[in-house]
Design a protein around this motif. Structure first.
Motif, PDB file in Angstrom:
ATOM      1  N   SER A  36       5.668  33.624   0.060  1.00  0.00           N
ATOM      2  CA  SER A  36       6.269  34.114   1.248  1.00  0.00           C
ATOM      3  C   SER A  36       7.054  32.985   1.368  1.00  0.00           C
ATOM      4  O   SER A  36       8.444  33.485   0.924  1.00  0.00           O
ATOM      5  CB  SER A  36       5.937  33.934   2.321  1.00  0.00           C
ATOM      6  OG  SER A  36       5.070  35.524   2.336  1.00  0.00           O
ATOM      7  N   ALA A  37       7.387  31.761   1.194  1.00  0.00           N
ATOM      8  CA  ALA A  37       8.348  30.188   1.119  1.00  0.00           C
ATOM      9  C   ALA A  37       9.004  30.951   0.217  1.00  0.00           C
ATOM     10  O   ALA A  37      10.346  30.070   0.048  1.00  0.00           O
ATOM     11  CB  ALA A  37       7.498  29.263   1.260  1.00  0.00           C
ATOM     12  N   CYS A  38       8.446  31.024  -1.370  1.00  0.00           N
ATOM     13  CA  CYS A  38       9.615  30.982  -2.548  1.00  0.00           C
ATOM     14  C   CYS A  38      10.320  32.245  -2.756  1.00  0.00           C
ATOM     15  O   CYS A  38      11.459  32.130  -2.125  1.00  0.00           O
ATOM     16  CB  CYS A  38       8.166  30.873  -3.631  1.00  0.00           C
ATOM     17  SG  CYS A  38       7.308  29.510  -4.235  1.00  0.00           S
ATOM     18  N   GLY A  39       9.838  33.109  -1.835  1.00  0.00           N
ATOM     19  CA  GLY A  39      10.580  34.673  -1.761  1.00  0.00           C
ATOM     20  C   GLY A  39      11.301  34.329  -1.140  1.00  0.00           C
ATOM     21  O   GLY A  39      12.261  34.680  -1.261  1.00  0.00           O
ATOM     22  N   CYS A  40      11.424  33.696   0.352  1.00  0.00           N
ATOM     23  CA  CYS A  40      12.658  33.315   1.242  1.00  0.00           C
ATOM     24  C   CYS A  40      13.269  33.093   0.606  1.00  0.00           C
ATOM     25  O   CYS A  40      15.017  32.794   0.987  1.00  0.00           O
ATOM     26  CB  CYS A  40      12.065  33.189   1.993  1.00  0.00           C
ATOM     27  SG  CYS A  40      11.052  34.532   3.608  1.00  0.00           S
ATOM     28  N   ALA A  41      12.876  31.775  -0.198  1.00  0.00           N
ATOM     29  CA  ALA A  41      14.006  30.690  -0.849  1.00  0.00           C
ATOM     30  C   ALA A  41      14.755  31.356  -1.538  1.00  0.00           C
ATOM     31  O   ALA A  41      15.998  31.242  -1.325  1.00  0.00           O
ATOM     32  CB  ALA A  41      13.098  29.934  -1.857  1.00  0.00           C
ATOM     33  N   ALA A  42      14.767  32.060  -2.871  1.00  0.00           N
ATOM     34  CA  ALA A  42      14.860  33.450  -3.284  1.00  0.00           C
ATOM     35  C   ALA A  42      15.535  33.939  -2.007  1.00  0.00           C
ATOM     36  O   ALA A  42      16.785  34.411  -3.253  1.00  0.00           O
ATOM     37  CB  ALA A  42      14.069  33.970  -4.519  1.00  0.00           C
ATOM     38  N   HIS A  43      15.174  35.126  -1.776  1.00  0.00           N
ATOM     39  CA  HIS A  43      16.254  35.607  -1.073  1.00  0.00           C
ATOM     40  C   HIS A  43      17.320  35.748  -0.522  1.00  0.00           C
ATOM     41  O   HIS A  43      18.391  35.954   0.024  1.00  0.00           O
ATOM     42  CB  HIS A  43      15.000  36.710   0.054  1.00  0.00           C
ATOM     43  CG  HIS A  43      15.658  37.642  -0.059  1.00  0.00           C
ATOM     44  ND1 HIS A  43      14.478  38.552   1.760  1.00  0.00           N
ATOM     45  CD2 HIS A  43      16.696  38.107  -0.035  1.00  0.00           C
ATOM     46  CE1 HIS A  43      14.981  39.907   1.616  1.00  0.00           C
ATOM     47  NE2 HIS A  43      16.586  39.832   1.308  1.00  0.00           N
ATOM     48  N   SER A  44      17.297  33.933  -0.154  1.00  0.00           N
ATOM     49  CA  SER A  44      18.395  33.782   0.833  1.00  0.00           C
ATOM     50  C   SER A  44      19.709  33.441   0.048  1.00  0.00           C
ATOM     51  O   SER A  44      20.586  33.966   0.418  1.00  0.00           O
ATOM     52  CB  SER A  44      18.187  32.781   1.575  1.00  0.00           C
ATOM     53  OG  SER A  44      18.236  31.567   0.628  1.00  0.00           O
ATOM     54  N   ARG A  45      19.447  33.766  -1.386  1.00  0.00           N
ATOM     55  CA  ARG A  45      20.575  33.597  -2.414  1.00  0.00           C
ATOM     56  C   ARG A  45      20.666  34.663  -3.005  1.00  0.00           C
ATOM     57  O   ARG A  45      21.539  34.906  -3.703  1.00  0.00           O
ATOM     58  CB  ARG A  45      20.482  32.349  -3.206  1.00  0.00           C
ATOM     59  CG  ARG A  45      20.405  31.375  -2.428  1.00  0.00           C
ATOM     60  CD  ARG A  45      21.847  30.929  -2.604  1.00  0.00           C
ATOM     61  NE  ARG A  45      22.612  30.593  -4.038  1.00  0.00           N
ATOM     62  CZ  ARG A  45      22.379  29.926  -4.832  1.00  0.00           C
ATOM     63  NH1 ARG A  45      22.143  29.333  -4.797  1.00  0.00           N
ATOM     64  NH2 ARG A  45      23.354  29.716  -5.847  1.00  0.00           N
ATOM     65  N   LEU A  46      20.007  35.950  -2.400  1.00  0.00           N
ATOM     66  CA  LEU A  46      20.681  38.109  -2.937  1.00  0.00           C
ATOM     67  C   LEU A  46      21.505  38.245  -2.342  1.00  0.00           C
ATOM     68  O   LEU A  46      22.063  37.824  -1.056  1.00  0.00           O
ATOM     69  CB  LEU A  46      19.446  37.958  -3.193  1.00  0.00           C
ATOM     70  CG  LEU A  46      18.348  37.410  -3.910  1.00  0.00           C
ATOM     71  CD1 LEU A  46      16.923  38.477  -3.773  1.00  0.00           C
ATOM     72  CD2 LEU A  46      18.412  37.323  -5.177  1.00  0.00           C
ATOM     73  N   SER A  47      21.800  39.649  -3.255  1.00  0.00           N
ATOM     74  CA  SER A  47      23.052  40.406  -2.698  1.00  0.00           C
ATOM     75  C   SER A  47      22.210  40.923  -1.943  1.00  0.00           C
ATOM     76  O   SER A  47      21.100  41.815  -1.901  1.00  0.00           O
ATOM     77  CB  SER A  47      24.228  40.643  -3.392  1.00  0.00           C
ATOM     78  OG  SER A  47      23.547  41.531  -4.226  1.00  0.00           O
ATOM     79  N   ALA A  48      23.255  41.861  -1.355  1.00  0.00           N
ATOM     80  CA  ALA A  48      22.682  43.442  -0.862  1.00  0.00           C
ATOM     81  C   ALA A  48      22.193  44.168  -1.262  1.00  0.00           C
ATOM     82  O   ALA A  48      21.261  45.003  -0.857  1.00  0.00           O
ATOM     83  CB  ALA A  48      23.223  43.925   0.475  1.00  0.00           C
ATOM     84  N   THR A  49      23.135  44.337  -2.850  1.00  0.00           N
ATOM     85  CA  THR A  49      22.634  44.978  -3.405  1.00  0.00           C
ATOM     86  C   THR A  49      20.775  44.726  -4.422  1.00  0.00           C
ATOM     87  O   THR A  49      21.044  45.432  -5.970  1.00  0.00           O
ATOM     88  CB  THR A  49      23.212  45.532  -4.394  1.00  0.00           C
ATOM     89  OG1 THR A  49      23.997  43.662  -5.075  1.00  0.00           O
ATOM     90  CG2 THR A  49      24.352  46.613  -3.277  1.00  0.00           C
ATOM     91  N   GLN A  50      20.436  43.419  -4.745  1.00  0.00           N
ATOM     92  CA  GLN A  50      19.579  42.927  -5.475  1.00  0.00           C
ATOM     93  C   GLN A  50      17.985  42.726  -4.172  1.00  0.00           C
ATOM     94  O   GLN A  50      18.117  43.096  -3.019  1.00  0.00           O
ATOM     95  CB  GLN A  50      20.419  41.097  -5.462  1.00  0.00           C
ATOM     96  CG  GLN A  50      21.083  41.559  -6.658  1.00  0.00           C
ATOM     97  CD  GLN A  50      21.701  39.896  -6.928  1.00  0.00           C
ATOM     98  OE1 GLN A  50      21.773  39.183  -6.184  1.00  0.00           O
ATOM     99  NE2 GLN A  50      21.498  39.382  -8.140  1.00  0.00           N
ATOM    100  N   ALA A  51      16.883  43.120  -5.238  1.00  0.00           N
ATOM    101  CA  ALA A  51      15.627  42.447  -4.597  1.00  0.00           C
ATOM    102  C   ALA A  51      15.049  42.241  -5.485  1.00  0.00           C
ATOM    103  O   ALA A  51      15.466  41.121  -6.703  1.00  0.00           O
ATOM    104  CB  ALA A  51      15.065  44.238  -4.695  1.00  0.00           C
ATOM    105  N   TYR A  52      13.601  41.640  -5.392  1.00  0.00           N
ATOM    106  CA  TYR A  52      13.218  40.265  -6.132  1.00  0.00           C
ATOM    107  C   TYR A  52      11.332  40.822  -6.278  1.00  0.00           C
ATOM    108  O   TYR A  52      11.315  41.442  -5.084  1.00  0.00           O
ATOM    109  CB  TYR A  52      13.502  38.831  -5.456  1.00  0.00           C
ATOM    110  CG  TYR A  52      12.939  38.847  -4.682  1.00  0.00           C
ATOM    111  CD1 TYR A  52      11.532  38.107  -4.452  1.00  0.00           C
ATOM    112  CD2 TYR A  52      13.253  38.937  -3.515  1.00  0.00           C
ATOM    113  CE1 TYR A  52      11.050  37.559  -2.826  1.00  0.00           C
ATOM    114  CE2 TYR A  52      12.356  38.784  -2.044  1.00  0.00           C
ATOM    115  CZ  TYR A  52      10.657  37.912  -1.990  1.00  0.00           C
ATOM    116  OH  TYR A  52      10.576  37.695  -0.694  1.00  0.00           O
ATOM    117  N   THR A  53      10.994  40.226  -6.920  1.00  0.00           N
ATOM    118  CA  THR A  53       9.624  40.403  -7.010  1.00  0.00           C
ATOM    119  C   THR A  53       8.623  38.985  -7.780  1.00  0.00           C
ATOM    120  O   THR A  53       9.542  38.849  -8.244  1.00  0.00           O
ATOM    121  CB  THR A  53       8.735  41.638  -7.717  1.00  0.00           C
ATOM    122  OG1 THR A  53       7.303  41.283  -7.123  1.00  0.00           O
ATOM    123  CG2 THR A  53       8.906  42.051  -9.296  1.00  0.00           C
ATOM    124  N   THR A  54       7.696  38.567  -7.019  1.00  0.00           N
ATOM    125  CA  THR A  54       7.028  37.415  -7.745  1.00  0.00           C
ATOM    126  C   THR A  54       7.353  37.259  -9.148  1.00  0.00           C
ATOM    127  O   THR A  54       5.724  38.722  -9.344  1.00  0.00           O
ATOM    128  CB  THR A  54       5.753  37.005  -6.864  1.00  0.00           C
ATOM    129  OG1 THR A  54       6.470  36.525  -6.089  1.00  0.00           O
ATOM    130  CG2 THR A  54       5.497  35.869  -7.806  1.00  0.00           C
TER     131      THR A  54
END
Length: 99
Positions: free
Chosen positions: A12-30
């Motif tokens: 979750s901490a790694c995901g939040c770090a990445a999520h903080s730099r994404l635009s509203a049109t982007q998503a991520y997965t581990t």
């Protein structure tokens, strides 16, 4: 404490770090998570804190690391993560706007 608990916090901490730099049109997965357990977490450990840091981010992938520490900054576990970045589809964007 089961190691999966520490892994979930670190992921979750790694995901939040990445999520903080994404635009509203982007998503991520581990894509990958590597966890190292340094000390056992027991009922006597007390509160622990997960801290995530973004190492680098590109158009398709992000790389992050995280640590799990107690109130005295003693290290209990650490992790590195590779995350896939992708464009949200229309349905994901609708759900994101409703949240």
């Amino acid at each position: 404490m089961h190691g999966g608990y520490a892994a979930a916090l670190l992921d979750s901490a790694c995901g939040c770090a990445a999520h903080s730099r994404l635009s509203a049109t982007q998503a991520y997965t581990t894509l990958e998570l590597k966890v190292a357990y340094h000390k056992p977490i027991t009922r006597n450990t007390g509160p622990i804190r997960a801290e995530g840091r973004l190492l680098s981010i590109g158009q398709r992938a992000a790389f992050a690391e995280a640590t799990l520490v107690d109130a005295n900054n003693r290290l209990y576990a650490s992790a590195t993560s590779t995350l896939l970045i992708f464009k949200r589809n229309a349905r994901q964007e609708e759900n994101h706007e409703k949240a």
